[in-house]
Design a protein around this motif. Structure first.
Motif, PDB file in Angstrom:
ATOM      1  N   VAL A 231       0.775  -1.325  -0.133  1.00 61.32           N
ATOM      2  CA  VAL A 231      -0.077   0.051  -0.173  1.00 61.32           C
ATOM      3  C   VAL A 231       0.933   1.186   0.049  1.00 61.32           C
ATOM      4  O   VAL A 231       0.561   2.224  -0.744  1.00 61.32           O
ATOM      5  CB  VAL A 231      -0.868   0.077   1.297  1.00 61.32           C
ATOM      6  N   ASN A 232       1.729   1.302   1.031  1.00 63.18           N
ATOM      7  CA  ASN A 232       2.603   2.522   0.901  1.00 63.18           C
ATOM      8  C   ASN A 232       4.121   2.202   0.771  1.00 63.18           C
ATOM      9  O   ASN A 232       4.904   2.987   1.767  1.00 63.18           O
ATOM     10  CB  ASN A 232       2.071   3.536   2.115  1.00 63.18           C
ATOM     11  N   GLY A 233       4.589   1.121   0.252  1.00 60.90           N
ATOM     12  CA  GLY A 233       5.869   0.998  -0.131  1.00 60.90           C
ATOM     13  C   GLY A 233       6.626   0.598   1.306  1.00 60.90           C
ATOM     14  O   GLY A 233       5.928   0.207   2.169  1.00 60.90           O
ATOM     15  N   VAL A 234       7.893   0.538   1.279  1.00 57.06           N
ATOM     16  CA  VAL A 234       8.664  -0.005   2.326  1.00 57.06           C
ATOM     17  C   VAL A 234       9.540   1.227   2.832  1.00 57.06           C
ATOM     18  O   VAL A 234      10.523   1.520   1.800  1.00 57.06           O
ATOM     19  CB  VAL A 234       9.249  -1.360   2.171  1.00 57.06           C
ATOM     20  N   PHE A 235       9.657   1.558   3.891  1.00 52.72           N
ATOM     21  CA  PHE A 235      10.624   2.527   4.328  1.00 52.72           C
ATOM     22  C   PHE A 235      11.947   1.945   4.899  1.00 52.72           C
ATOM     23  O   PHE A 235      11.657   1.106   5.591  1.00 52.72           O
ATOM     24  CB  PHE A 235       9.876   3.570   5.170  1.00 52.72           C
ATOM     25  N   ARG A 236      12.860   2.654   4.337  1.00 48.86           N
ATOM     26  CA  ARG A 236      14.222   1.989   5.261  1.00 48.86           C
ATOM     27  C   ARG A 236      14.980   3.279   5.309  1.00 48.86           C
ATOM     28  O   ARG A 236      14.936   4.224   4.543  1.00 48.86           O
ATOM     29  CB  ARG A 236      14.870   1.056   4.180  1.00 48.86           C
ATOM     30  N   GLY A 237      15.804   3.349   6.487  1.00 44.41           N
ATOM     31  CA  GLY A 237      16.343   4.822   6.912  1.00 44.41           C
ATOM     32  C   GLY A 237      16.133   4.964   8.379  1.00 44.41           C
ATOM     33  O   GLY A 237      15.657   4.137   9.326  1.00 44.41           O
ATOM     34  N   ASN A 238      16.610   6.102   8.634  1.00 50.36           N
ATOM     35  CA  ASN A 238      16.546   6.543  10.110  1.00 50.36           C
ATOM     36  C   ASN A 238      14.981   6.654  10.482  1.00 50.36           C
ATOM     37  O   ASN A 238      14.026   7.456   9.750  1.00 50.36           O
ATOM     38  CB  ASN A 238      17.131   8.120  10.227  1.00 50.36           C
ATOM     39  N   PHE A 239      14.545   5.984  11.426  1.00 47.84           N
ATOM     40  CA  PHE A 239      13.046   5.970  11.725  1.00 47.84           C
ATOM     41  C   PHE A 239      12.976   6.337  13.138  1.00 47.84           C
ATOM     42  O   PHE A 239      12.461   5.687  14.129  1.00 47.84           O
ATOM     43  CB  PHE A 239      12.682   4.438  11.657  1.00 47.84           C
ATOM     44  N   ASP A 240      12.950   7.649  13.131  1.00 44.93           N
ATOM     45  CA  ASP A 240      13.281   8.480  14.503  1.00 44.93           C
ATOM     46  C   ASP A 240      11.992   9.706  14.294  1.00 44.93           C
ATOM     47  O   ASP A 240      12.041  10.402  13.501  1.00 44.93           O
ATOM     48  CB  ASP A 240      14.583   9.358  14.826  1.00 44.93           C
ATOM     49  N   PRO A 242      10.514   7.251  17.353  1.00 40.22           N
ATOM     50  CA  PRO A 242       9.868   5.960  17.561  1.00 40.22           C
ATOM     51  C   PRO A 242       8.391   5.993  17.555  1.00 40.22           C
ATOM     52  O   PRO A 242       7.714   7.176  17.788  1.00 40.22           O
ATOM     53  CB  PRO A 242      10.193   5.428  18.793  1.00 40.22           C
ATOM     54  N   ILE A 243       7.656   5.026  17.054  1.00 39.12           N
ATOM     55  CA  ILE A 243       6.099   5.112  17.033  1.00 39.12           C
ATOM     56  C   ILE A 243       5.488   5.136  18.395  1.00 39.12           C
ATOM     57  O   ILE A 243       4.761   5.735  18.857  1.00 39.12           O
ATOM     58  CB  ILE A 243       5.587   3.625  16.479  1.00 39.12           C
ATOM     59  N   GLU A 244       6.132   4.074  19.457  1.00 35.52           N
ATOM     60  CA  GLU A 244       5.888   4.257  20.626  1.00 35.52           C
ATOM     61  C   GLU A 244       6.500   5.307  21.384  1.00 35.52           C
ATOM     62  O   GLU A 244       7.610   5.627  21.215  1.00 35.52           O
ATOM     63  CB  GLU A 244       6.033   2.809  21.652  1.00 35.52           C
ATOM     64  N   ILE A 246       8.654   6.682  24.491  1.00 36.81           N
ATOM     65  CA  ILE A 246       9.554   5.908  25.354  1.00 36.81           C
ATOM     66  C   ILE A 246       9.995   7.024  26.225  1.00 36.81           C
ATOM     67  O   ILE A 246      10.304   7.993  26.121  1.00 36.81           O
ATOM     68  CB  ILE A 246      10.827   5.611  24.595  1.00 36.81           C
ATOM     69  N   GLY A 247       9.994   6.308  27.594  1.00 36.33           N
ATOM     70  CA  GLY A 247       9.839   7.160  28.704  1.00 36.33           C
ATOM     71  C   GLY A 247      10.440   7.967  29.499  1.00 36.33           C
ATOM     72  O   GLY A 247      11.153   7.474  29.377  1.00 36.33           O
TER      73      GLY A 247
END
Lengths: 247, 247, 247, 247
Positions: A231-240, A242-244, A246-247
């Protein structure tokens, strides 16, 4: 899907210099395969290209408009430029299917995608060939659809183990040869977003690409290689960040 | 077997320019791994080499006398010459084991052996890392021997899917990250006569290579990669006359 | 590891009723295999058991003290009780290695572990057999260690595809037969904490278990099947509370 | 192909005894899945059956006229008769596709086809669930077609490793859980002439089968499981005389 856009890549060298090859494939090997594929359901278009075409038949325009490419070559693997070989490799990693036939096991795109030497044993047997039986070992695989238990080829070039390839994700065919060898003759791999199917039968001086079952396997391979569309490709690289949290 | 001859290849660049890395690995990353491996049973010798060694630490003499090589690099993948990358690839295809660690996923030898882009998602998370759990998904695999159900790493660099590798022949570990990602963190492949094990934990600014379980996995990986010795090699090429009489 | 504890399970029926079998295996098929294995390095003990032993040779005491079991049977698969077959299956899922030989492909423990019919084509060829060549297709695999490119068996029973098994995790051998068939003759699977190796050569009226290469493959298979020891087992069930704090 | 004939097998027990389940799936879980599938292209018919139907919804008539079956159950696995479980297993080995959902991992047909215990870790988390992310790890696979990089489920039941299954022939999805676990949540196998797809999301008290991406994965799984049709079946048994002349 409105139908697959196929490009049949054919080295096209041997046909020009050998009367023997011309006699068996007057329309060239690629031409014979293209002629068959363009009549099959689900195929939108078939384009035939050759090594001596502009850009060796591998221009960006061609690659970007190809869903599945079939590849046949044996005399001039080295003539394919590194740049073009890398372009084919990258196009597969981005989703294009690749069906590699017979001596294409030593082609640059295939060797790059496998990462191994891809060498094997071979024997022409006084240029006359010997009996081969292509046995189905995975009858649940869509590439085996409509194929009998084994395909008998009265005269074939022997290809034997050890075949220096990565373990196939799925092994569909194993061949038997009169002279005493076996060969993993139908092999499937996923690579990146794309798929690769290798199928070994098909010597240039033998009328193997007229055999209805062999042609059906090539067609099944083309269908199996059809690109999927995330659907929306595949992302690769800096993934900052985070989804969650972090605390 | 009288013991494995190990070569620990370490890029050795970051240690020289970053105090932070030096503080965590005063003896270099490669040094820390070598120090551990040389005390383990079944290891005959451990040699440490670096990118700035003669021949980039990859001379014929070294390669021919290495049973298993471990590889760590991240800043200078491009500095490894194509010729040397190809030599490592060929040595694996001829039987050498290769254990690729962490950012080595983008090293030239690994990418050549995989045939794919080998790219992934990553996140340093303000250089402090986040929690990772390395779960065993194949407890029957020898690389999982002596490892608990999961290895907990309080601070780790995130590596996330999609990881652009061929389907592993065997998948041993899958990692969980606090930030919401998963990763196939322990992967096995056969390539030619050799074997490749990729293991992702191990950032240069985090003391992951002091974790006893992580070290044990690396050691298990080294043992798994040990070369086998076919009685009389593997012949590839023209195999004429046939074994069986024909005609 | 202080050495593997092997149990050689042998049906032991045909030896009692056929002079022909007795002549080839005066010490029984299991006895011949046991005699070989007990001399090999890394083997702590070899126990021989048979179908007509107490508990069919499959008592809890025996199973709990077996690291790797080899299995040979062909006339009396149905005589093995469902309860005992299930015990062997569960013992494999808990870590025991299982080397299944020849007609053991139809044994209850193997069929339960595979989940498929496990049937194949076969031919005794006037009870005299025909030529088989067992080709190595994965020379990097430890089970191929010390084995030549192919093992030649002058007289063998044909086993042919389609062999109704799950795709092997690793395919090590493929056999060629004089009569025109191929067979995946050496296959590896992980199942739970355990491993299964199937190896097809070995008819009861042919001296195949005297062939040094065949015996070496069985020994290699035993070593490959050796149990691993996860540090604190594998937990399955209700896993509450979660490791991470939620909410 | 004129379209697939689907049978949606639903245990249908929990819906009858729990108001909570009824509220989420007023039309039953099976009904919700059937309702979706029957609108999709390439589906000729969808039949819904339940455990308390005649023959437990597994009569010969139904099985012989089913191309792909989906299976959902969790409270009453033991109520399915051994005979019916074996019939489903055999029908898969003869070509029927089987899509096993969520707690169906402990169903008799699935466990028979896998040969392993199929047990896992699980957690309902105070019956409220926790966040799950279903990551695509094989974007080239047709089951990932049209699916985003990950499917986010705000509330899900945790399923965790070690999941006691055979190594999938293809691993398509891996799930992340808020509580700290990972799970191989989308797994493919060939078995005999048939195919099995296991997909884990889907708790009975959570509206997961209303999620458009989850439904799309189930539909993709159904298409992937479609039977192939070998030209003249697969023969197994005594194959005498040989194809080739011997002697």
């Amino acid at each position: 899907m409105s139908g697959l856009r196929i490009t049949v890549w054919n080295e096209g060298v041997h046909e020009k210099i050998s009367e023997k090859v011309q006699k068996v494939y007057p329309n060239s090997i690629g031409g014979q395969i293209a002629q068959y594929l363009e009549k099959q359901p689900g195929i939108a278009s078939v384009r035939s290209v050759q090594l001596d075409d502009p850009d060796q038949g591998l221009s960006d325009e061609i690659l970007e408009n190809t869903d599945v490419m079939t590849w046949w070559g044996h005399l001039a693997h080295d003539k394919v430029s590194e740049e073009n070989a890398e372009k084919v490799q990258n196009r597969v990693l981005n989703g294009m299917g690749l069906v590699v036939l017979h001596s294409g096991h030593m082609s640059k795109p295939f060797r790059r995608l496998m990462g191994t030497g891809c060498m094997l044993k071979w024997r022409e047997w006084q240029s006359e060939g010997e009996r081969e039986r292509v046995w189905v070992v995975d009858p649940a695989h869509p590439i085996a659809n409509g194929i009998p238990e084994y395909i008998e080829l009265e005269r074939s070039e022997m290809y034997g183990e050890h075949f220096d390839i990565p373990q196939p994700d799925q092994l569909v065919f194993v061949s038997w040869y009169q002279g005493g060898e076996v060969f993993r003759s139908g092999c499937c791999w996923h690579r990146g977003l794309g798929k690769v199917f290798y199928f070994s039968p098909g010597h240039e001086t033998l009328p193997i690409y007229y055999n209805e079952h062999i042609l059906k396997v090539i067609y099944n391979g083309v269908l199996w290689c059809a690109p999927t569309k995330p659907v929306n490709g595949v992302f690769r690289g800096n993934f900052d960040p985070p989804i969650e949290k972090i605390g």
